[in-house]
Write an enzyme that holds these catalytic residues in place. Sequence first.
Site, mmCIF file in Angstrom:
data_model
loop_
_atom_site.group_PDB
_atom_site.id
_atom_site.type_symbol
_atom_site.label_atom_id
_atom_site.label_comp_id
_atom_site.label_asym_id
_atom_site.label_seq_id
_atom_site.Cartn_x
_atom_site.Cartn_y
_atom_site.Cartn_z
ATOM 1 N N ASP A 11 -2.926 2.615 -6.072
ATOM 2 C CA ASP A 11 -1.849 2.578 -5.057
ATOM 3 C C ASP A 11 -1.655 1.275 -4.332
ATOM 4 O O ASP A 11 -1.116 1.283 -3.090
ATOM 5 C CB ASP A 11 -1.761 3.759 -4.265
ATOM 6 N N GLU A 12 -2.178 0.208 -4.704
ATOM 7 C CA GLU A 12 -2.224 -0.910 -3.673
ATOM 8 C C GLU A 12 -2.442 -2.301 -4.513
ATOM 9 O O GLU A 12 -2.872 -2.250 -5.735
ATOM 10 C CB GLU A 12 -3.582 -1.293 -2.957
ATOM 11 N N ASP A 16 1.033 -1.345 -0.013
ATOM 12 C CA ASP A 16 0.070 -0.008 0.006
ATOM 13 C C ASP A 16 1.041 1.260 -0.145
ATOM 14 O O ASP A 16 1.682 1.568 0.839
ATOM 15 C CB ASP A 16 -0.917 0.141 1.241
#
Length: 411
Positions: free
Chosen positions: A105-106, A11
Amino acid sequence: MEEQRIVIHNDMNAFFASVEQQANPELRGKPIAVVGGGGRTVITTSSYEARAFGVKTGMAKWEALRVCPQLIIVVGDNKKYTYTSARIMEMMKEYTPLVEVFSIDEAWMDITHSLSIFGTPERIAYLLKARIKESFGITCSIGIAPNKLLAKLASDLHKPDGLTVIKPEEVSRVLERMPIKELCGIGKKTEYQLKVMNINTCGELGRCDESRLTRKFGIIGSRLKQMGQGIDDSPVTPNEEDDEVKSVGHSMTLRRDVERREDILKYLLQLSEMVGRRARRYGVSGKTVTLHVRFADFYSSFGKQNTLKSYINLSDDIFKAAVAILDTTELPQPVRQLGVKLSNLKYQAEQLSLFRDVQKKSDAIKAMDAVNDRYGEFKVTFGSLLQSEDKGSHVISPAWRPEGIRNVDVQ
């Protein structure tokens, strides 16, 4: 004996804000918030310096500036974020081919069969964190656990720049007092319903009688109990193989609140064109159109959908369906945000029409799509949009994936 899976969840910390701070050294160490390109939009993300003052994602700009007067507002640059995200995802694939992108973003990594090459799970995590920091100057928080559910939970426990491991023998202890809202998949509505049932922690959820949960939630009651126990058998699926994407949608926060029907229709036509163009690009059509409206007070909203008799992907057909939904609803306040979504999808093989007018329309749409694909959004558009202030969504979709949509659920 079945091999114990080892899953990493990566993350990126305050991703958009971190990228902006690295791109502009004058922003480093200062409270900043990234917003969309419109004159009036919400906070997409904020730096940790801003979060210390209470600036949160989803806040209106005026609200964020009220809690943090020294806040620096930065207009987002989607190209920077998508480029950085794609490079990071490629970096992750150097450790395992099993990388599932969850959002920009993960991502998850199944490293079960990578240990013979790279060593321990912790070593892989440290290597990845160091490479991201060296290459982009930004940090990430990593969770390591026996499955995707717990790996994501672990990555959230120590931010920013954290590394948290949940071992199989530690699952019960970790979950016993963990608030249910910390589990990915339990939103505010489900959390409220569970709390009404006097279920506040994951431990309590895991011990709850399954029949009680299924009476309340239906078939997902069994899944909720498993989540409370930390059970998740879902595989880490590379996105070129997944079938999770089941809709195509766009939404936008308007530059100003609008009340007049003709203004609302102009934005709906624009959104319908964006949705239709993407659907045609992916070769899919859909039967269900959803309209989402958020009102001027920011908190009031509604979403309605209508399932049609036939599959569509032409922009004007999507527009007509959205307008039909709009006309069934009274708008008690000016409109702040609009969204249009096409779902219930299937692949649509292109066929030549027997009717000349229909074929001419199809050819014109293809020509318009080709020009816009090459030169950018709305270079060729409907005449009614030529005076529109807004051209495109101002905030990148949080579900954006570097590979785009490879597979779509086929009905």
